[in-house]
Design an enzyme around this catalytic site. Structure first.
Site, PDB file in Angstrom:
ATOM      1  CG  ASP A  69     -10.655   2.353   3.244  1.00  0.00           C
ATOM      2  OD1 ASP A  69      -9.555   2.581   2.622  1.00  0.00           O
ATOM      3  OD2 ASP A  69     -10.569   1.370   4.059  1.00  0.00           O
ATOM      4  CB  ILE A  70     -11.516  -1.987  -0.135  1.00  0.00           C
ATOM      5  CG1 ILE A  70     -11.874  -1.307  -1.578  1.00  0.00           C
ATOM      6  CG2 ILE A  70     -12.011  -3.532  -0.379  1.00  0.00           C
ATOM      7  CD1 ILE A  70     -10.852  -2.210  -2.610  1.00  0.00           C
TER       8      ILE A  70
ATOM      9  CD  GLU B 202      -6.895  -0.025   2.295  1.00  0.00           C
ATOM     10  OE1 GLU B 202      -7.020   0.145   3.554  1.00  0.00           O
ATOM     11  OE2 GLU B 202      -5.636  -0.168   1.548  1.00  0.00           O
TER      12      GLU B 202
END
Length: 170
Positions: free
Chosen positions: A25-26, A69
């Site tokens: 996950d960003i 994301e």
């Protein structure tokens, strides 16, 4: 992703081999979109996705956008130590992109939190268990401060490969 997961789950069960999943996950991506706009966010996602794609070494490895994301890496016949090494390499590769992220709470550049899980499918076990464990490890990585890799083990709390909870960057 779902089709490949089902296929690889059956193959691993039949062969008695491990199947690993890395969820990435960003970090603070909503803040990134707010700071740089949705076009900037789309560009960031493309750059990160291109970098992640380079981490898929073998033809059977699948790297897919899992939502928003978040990305998923399906790694057939890779044990948790191998999956951890790939996850840490990916974390470093994204950091080396040096994509400015002034709205991050953890770094001045785009970073990733990653959760790793590995299972040897057997009996009535379902593939959702692998997703649940990787997701729990990802959640733990975020709870521990983000920009790190956490490996889930067994039915216990997520741990790194040496038994300590979480792995700080660096």
């Amino acid at each position: 992703f779902d089709e490949t997961l089902a296929l690889e789950w059956r193959r691993a069960k039949r062969n008695g081999s491990e199947l690993s999943l890395v969820m990435a996950d960003i970090d603070f991506f909503k803040g990134y979109n707010d700071a740089y706009g949705h076009l900037g966010g789309d560009d960031c996602l493309k750059r990160v996705a291109t970098t992640l794609q380079a981490a898929g070494r073998r033809p059977g490895d699948l790297i897919a956008r899992y939502g928003g994301e978040e990305f998923a890496f399906l790694l057939p016949e890779i044990d948790r130590d191998g999956a951890f090494q790939i996850a840490e390499e990916v974390r470093c590769m994204v950091a080396s992109l040096d994509i400015l992220h002034s709205a991050s709470g953890v770094s001045d550049h785009v970073s990733l939190s990653l959760g790793v899980a590995s299972l040897r499918p057997r009996g009535e076990m379902e593939a959702a268990k692998l997703i649940d464990r990787a997701d729990a490890a990802l959640y733990e990585a975020k709870a521990l401060g983000r920009n790190r890799v956490v490996v889930a083990r067994g039915g216990h709390a997520p741990m790194d490969k040496d038994g300590a909870v979480g792995i700080p960057p660096g």
